[in-house]
Design a protein around this motif. Structure first.
Motif, PDB file in Angstrom:
ATOM      1  N   GLN A 342       0.840  -0.928  -0.037  1.00  0.00           N
ATOM      2  CA  GLN A 342       0.049  -0.088  -0.035  1.00  0.00           C
ATOM      3  C   GLN A 342       1.000   1.224  -0.045  1.00  0.00           C
ATOM      4  O   GLN A 342       0.556   2.453  -0.923  1.00  0.00           O
ATOM      5  CB  GLN A 342      -0.904   0.036   1.465  1.00  0.00           C
ATOM      6  CG  GLN A 342      -1.927  -1.169   1.152  1.00  0.00           C
ATOM      7  CD  GLN A 342      -3.281  -0.803   0.849  1.00  0.00           C
ATOM      8  OE1 GLN A 342      -3.507   0.272   1.205  1.00  0.00           O
ATOM      9  NE2 GLN A 342      -3.938  -1.517   0.279  1.00  0.00           N
ATOM     10  N   ASN A 422      -3.904 -12.743  -4.630  1.00  0.00           N
ATOM     11  CA  ASN A 422      -4.010 -11.469  -5.313  1.00  0.00           C
ATOM     12  C   ASN A 422      -3.134 -10.337  -4.871  1.00  0.00           C
ATOM     13  O   ASN A 422      -2.662  -9.509  -5.689  1.00  0.00           O
ATOM     14  CB  ASN A 422      -5.530 -10.826  -4.941  1.00  0.00           C
ATOM     15  CG  ASN A 422      -6.529 -11.388  -5.744  1.00  0.00           C
ATOM     16  OD1 ASN A 422      -6.575 -11.310  -6.677  1.00  0.00           O
ATOM     17  ND2 ASN A 422      -7.387 -12.297  -4.914  1.00  0.00           N
TER      18      ASN A 422
ATOM     19  N   ARG B  29      -8.865   6.300  -8.487  1.00  0.00           N
ATOM     20  CA  ARG B  29      -7.427   5.483  -8.641  1.00  0.00           C
ATOM     21  C   ARG B  29      -6.700   4.817  -7.463  1.00  0.00           C
ATOM     22  O   ARG B  29      -6.626   3.726  -7.235  1.00  0.00           O
ATOM     23  CB  ARG B  29      -6.687   5.976  -9.721  1.00  0.00           C
ATOM     24  CG  ARG B  29      -5.535   5.156 -10.080  1.00  0.00           C
ATOM     25  CD  ARG B  29      -4.378   5.986 -10.817  1.00  0.00           C
ATOM     26  NE  ARG B  29      -3.629   6.597  -9.808  1.00  0.00           N
ATOM     27  CZ  ARG B  29      -2.804   7.483 -10.036  1.00  0.00           C
ATOM     28  NH1 ARG B  29      -2.455   7.954 -11.221  1.00  0.00           N
ATOM     29  NH2 ARG B  29      -2.156   8.288  -9.046  1.00  0.00           N
ATOM     30  N   ASN B  30      -6.365   5.946  -6.661  1.00  0.00           N
ATOM     31  CA  ASN B  30      -5.833   5.835  -5.433  1.00  0.00           C
ATOM     32  C   ASN B  30      -6.430   4.816  -4.367  1.00  0.00           C
ATOM     33  O   ASN B  30      -5.912   4.149  -3.877  1.00  0.00           O
ATOM     34  CB  ASN B  30      -5.283   6.932  -4.829  1.00  0.00           C
ATOM     35  CG  ASN B  30      -4.217   7.812  -5.611  1.00  0.00           C
ATOM     36  OD1 ASN B  30      -3.604   7.249  -6.778  1.00  0.00           O
ATOM     37  ND2 ASN B  30      -3.987   9.125  -5.426  1.00  0.00           N
ATOM     38  N   LEU B  31      -7.683   5.290  -4.344  1.00  0.00           N
ATOM     39  CA  LEU B  31      -8.633   4.497  -3.455  1.00  0.00           C
ATOM     40  C   LEU B  31      -8.722   3.003  -3.677  1.00  0.00           C
ATOM     41  O   LEU B  31      -8.668   2.062  -3.269  1.00  0.00           O
ATOM     42  CB  LEU B  31      -9.976   5.354  -3.409  1.00  0.00           C
ATOM     43  CG  LEU B  31     -10.050   6.646  -2.528  1.00  0.00           C
ATOM     44  CD1 LEU B  31     -11.190   7.430  -2.819  1.00  0.00           C
ATOM     45  CD2 LEU B  31      -9.804   6.290  -1.044  1.00  0.00           C
ATOM     46  N   ALA B  33      -6.587   1.463  -5.376  1.00  0.00           N
ATOM     47  CA  ALA B  33      -5.353   0.843  -5.112  1.00  0.00           C
ATOM     48  C   ALA B  33      -5.343   0.177  -3.854  1.00  0.00           C
ATOM     49  O   ALA B  33      -4.692  -0.780  -3.475  1.00  0.00           O
ATOM     50  CB  ALA B  33      -4.250   1.659  -5.488  1.00  0.00           C
ATOM     51  N   SER B  34      -6.115   0.661  -2.891  1.00  0.00           N
ATOM     52  CA  SER B  34      -6.126   0.234  -1.517  1.00  0.00           C
ATOM     53  C   SER B  34      -7.022  -0.873  -1.370  1.00  0.00           C
ATOM     54  O   SER B  34      -6.847  -1.646  -0.687  1.00  0.00           O
ATOM     55  CB  SER B  34      -6.483   1.370  -0.627  1.00  0.00           C
ATOM     56  OG  SER B  34      -8.133   1.435  -0.677  1.00  0.00           O
ATOM     57  N   CYS B  35      -7.677  -1.400  -2.433  1.00  0.00           N
ATOM     58  CA  CYS B  35      -8.589  -2.622  -2.316  1.00  0.00           C
ATOM     59  C   CYS B  35      -8.074  -3.590  -2.971  1.00  0.00           C
ATOM     60  O   CYS B  35      -8.026  -4.970  -3.013  1.00  0.00           O
ATOM     61  CB  CYS B  35      -9.951  -2.400  -3.234  1.00  0.00           C
ATOM     62  SG  CYS B  35     -10.641  -0.604  -2.672  1.00  0.00           S
ATOM     63  N   ALA B  36      -6.831  -3.377  -3.885  1.00  0.00           N
ATOM     64  CA  ALA B  36      -6.274  -4.377  -4.734  1.00  0.00           C
ATOM     65  C   ALA B  36      -5.672  -5.517  -4.194  1.00  0.00           C
ATOM     66  O   ALA B  36      -5.682  -6.473  -4.939  1.00  0.00           O
ATOM     67  CB  ALA B  36      -5.358  -3.547  -5.664  1.00  0.00           C
ATOM     68  N   ASN B  37      -5.052  -5.212  -3.033  1.00  0.00           N
ATOM     69  CA  ASN B  37      -4.427  -6.488  -2.369  1.00  0.00           C
ATOM     70  C   ASN B  37      -5.176  -7.662  -2.261  1.00  0.00           C
ATOM     71  O   ASN B  37      -4.714  -8.795  -2.318  1.00  0.00           O
ATOM     72  CB  ASN B  37      -4.039  -5.685  -0.995  1.00  0.00           C
ATOM     73  CG  ASN B  37      -2.951  -4.674  -0.965  1.00  0.00           C
ATOM     74  OD1 ASN B  37      -3.489  -3.770  -1.760  1.00  0.00           O
ATOM     75  ND2 ASN B  37      -1.941  -4.726  -0.234  1.00  0.00           N
ATOM     76  N   CYS B  38      -6.543  -7.684  -2.169  1.00  0.00           N
ATOM     77  CA  CYS B  38      -7.483  -8.665  -2.002  1.00  0.00           C
ATOM     78  C   CYS B  38      -8.216  -8.978  -3.102  1.00  0.00           C
ATOM     79  O   CYS B  38      -8.545  -9.915  -3.311  1.00  0.00           O
ATOM     80  CB  CYS B  38      -8.486  -8.408  -0.732  1.00  0.00           C
ATOM     81  SG  CYS B  38      -7.372  -8.158   0.709  1.00  0.00           S
ATOM     82  N   HIS B  39      -8.578  -7.621  -3.741  1.00  0.00           N
ATOM     83  CA  HIS B  39      -9.541  -7.979  -4.923  1.00  0.00           C
ATOM     84  C   HIS B  39      -8.871  -7.556  -6.391  1.00  0.00           C
ATOM     85  O   HIS B  39      -9.423  -7.671  -7.322  1.00  0.00           O
ATOM     86  CB  HIS B  39     -10.518  -6.888  -4.818  1.00  0.00           C
ATOM     87  CG  HIS B  39     -11.540  -7.026  -3.440  1.00  0.00           C
ATOM     88  ND1 HIS B  39     -12.400  -7.932  -3.526  1.00  0.00           N
ATOM     89  CD2 HIS B  39     -11.353  -6.516  -2.510  1.00  0.00           C
ATOM     90  CE1 HIS B  39     -13.167  -7.824  -2.473  1.00  0.00           C
ATOM     91  NE2 HIS B  39     -12.359  -7.016  -1.570  1.00  0.00           N
TER      92      HIS B  39
END
Lengths: 429, 102
Positions: A342, A422, B29-31, B33-39
């Motif tokens: 992050q 992921n 886009r930045n927000l 990116a905070s979901c991307a680790n799981c989704h």
């Protein structure tokens, strides 16, 4: 009432504007305004650095040149590596090449940075190459403070008493030691004072190794020698799991700071006693990786890099961004691979704004979700959301957000595996 | 629909409106990116992970789900905790950005 209406209208206009303009001006955001191509050098290919390299290419739509300098030809995931110790995963399944980043146009240089000239803006590599940069992003990770342990000065001693706290050959070596340990043997694990990489990791390790021993060496014991006053993370969840699943296997001892090690006899030397084990696993004290010292970055407590959270820039070296476990964490922010990823993206967003002559977002946000396995089929989590607080100039956890699992469960073990797939892709693909 | 939206923006003054829109798109886009680790990156979850694909998902439906996580109506292990860290305006930006992903 009037304020609400105005807010709603403004919000509506902004959303409409976003939709419409995204279709006509797709590439405006983040494109550098200069005619020459910007070059960002990323040093360190763990979760923080690799994610940053990948997102620099993605978000600049290929308009920024990116070089990643990393000594190791492979990325090996620390998350899930405790399951390798338990014989439930293969290390090869957690190991990845940097080809995904190469395919995205990242130049990957397998080397080590040994010097930095912040004025000329270049780094020098062990192999002799000098690389110029417009902006630099460092992901130094952690180094072990072996100077605190005289008995582990020799390389041979460190091969005997393993940390396995950086996934790789040590993980496999510790697995071999555990597999060779006799039934009735003692596995001792020492935990350093926080902060250290992956706060729940040592307790997860004790849990999954206990599951292995329960099935294969039921008379064996685990001694958890914790320098901290109590379990650092997910305390109630681990304590309950140990009491219910491993009452005769795990013995937990708080306030046991390791003073030295006698490697030949696998003895942990504490303040008032010496503990001999069949397998001694020492997780040493930690500090920012050597790279932070090479770059002469300002450190807090002589250990961790101080950053400006709006851009992840070093407070002593603007233009040098630092992410991951090496930084002095904000309140209630763990050193995790999830957060390193992050922070990498936060730094990239800031770098692209700065290259375009704009200011980074004044209100960055980070999330953390961290799963720990209790055994191969059950897991627990801790989650949090962190926002920049302009008054305190740091990230603070959002009140009311985040939390823990109610209880270990099988569903979250599946989600933990999904999370791994992921985040690996988000970091490396 | 897009044409209609564009005329509305034009009506309000394109020059004044676009920096805000560009900022919002970057923020979205930045927000996300905070979901991307799981989704997954931009909501493109790794297929083998079994995570629901959010890229291209209907914005209104995703937003409703997020609000149900927030209110506690929809049971979850972690989303009910994470979603409370985001404002309603941020959630709207997130679902809009995800819906635009192909």
């Amino acid at each position: 009432m009037a304020t609400n209406d105005r807010d709603r209208r403004r919000s509506f206009i902004r959303q409409v504007g976003t939709v419409a303009l995204a279709s006509v001006l797709p590439a405006c955001a983040g494109r550098p305004s200069t005619a020459t191509r910007a070059h960002v050098v990323v040093v360190g290919g763990g979760f923080g650095g690799a994610t940053a390299a990948r997102y620099l290419r993605l978000w600049s739509e290929g308009s920024v040149d990116v070089t990643l300098v990393e000594a190791n030809p492979e990325f090996v995931s620390c998350p899930l590596s405790n399951l390798v110790l338990a014989g439930e995963r293969k290390l090869a399944d957690l190991s990845f090449s940097y080809d995904g980043l190469r395919r995205r146009g990242v130049r990957v240089v397998l080397d080590t940075v040994i010097s930095l000239d912040p004025v000329r803006r270049s780094v020098g590599l062990l192999g002799g190459e000098r690389i110029d940069f417009d902006r630099l992003l460092l992901a130094p990770g952690v180094d072990f403070a072996y100077e605190d342990l005289p008995g582990l000065q020799a390389a041979a001693a460190r091969e005997h008493v393993l940390h396995a706290w950086k996934a790789g050959p040590q993980t496999l070596a510790l697995r071999r030691q555990l597999a060779a340990m006799p039934d009735g043997g003692v596995y001792a694990i020492t935990i350093p004072l926080a902060p250290y990489r992956c706060p729940p990791g040592p307790y997860e390790r004790a849990s999954v190794v206990a599951a292995y021993l329960k099935a294969h060496k039921p008379r064996a014991k685990i001694l958890v020698l914790d320098a901290n006053a109590e379990i650092v993370s997910k305390k109630a969840l681990f304590a309950k799991a140990w009491a219910e699943l491993y009452p005769d296997i795990i013995e937990y001892r708080p306030n046991c700071e390791l003073r030295d090690v006698h490697a030949a006899t696998r003895t942990a030397i504490l303040d008032f006693e010496q503990v001999r084990a069949d397998v001694l696993n020492v997780i040493p004290n930690q500090r920012a990786g050597e790279l932070a010292r090479v770059a002469e970055l300002r450190l807090i407590n002589q250990r961790w890099v101080e950053v400006d959270w709006r851009s992840m820039e070093s407070t002593s070296h603007p233009g040098i961004h630092v992410v991951g476990d090496a930084i002095f964490a904000a309140p209630a922010m763990p050193k995790s691979g999830h957060l390193a990823n992050q922070q990498g993206k936060l730094a990239v967003a800031a770098i692209l704004e700065l290259l375009a002559g704009r200011l980074p977002s004044p209100t960055p946000l980070l999330t953390n979700t961290c799963y720990s396995f209790i055994d191969a089929r059950n897991a627990v989590h801790v989650a949090s959301v962190h926002r920049y607080d302009a008054g305190q100039k740091t990230m603070l956890p959002v009140a009311g957000a985040g939390g823990l699992s109610a209880m270990r469960n099988e569903f979250e073990a599946k989600i933990a595996s999904a999370w791994a797939l992921n985040i690996w892709a988000d970091t490396l693909a | 629909m897009k044409k209609l939206h564009f005329s509305l923006v034009a009506l309000l003054g394109l020059a004044a409106a676009w920096p805000v829109a560009a900022q919002d798109d970057t923020l979205a886009r930045n927000l996300v990116a905070s979901c991307a680790n799981c989704h997954g990156t931009d909501g493109h979850a790794v297929k083998a992970s079994g995570m629901e694909a959010l890229a291209g998902a209907d914005a209104a439906k995703t937003l409703q789900k997020l609000h149900e996580f927030k209110s506690g109506v929809r049971p979850a292990t972690v989303m009910q905790q994470i979603v409370k860290g985001y404002t309603d305006e941020e959630l709207a930006l997130i679902v809009g950005y995800l819906a635009r992903q192909k």
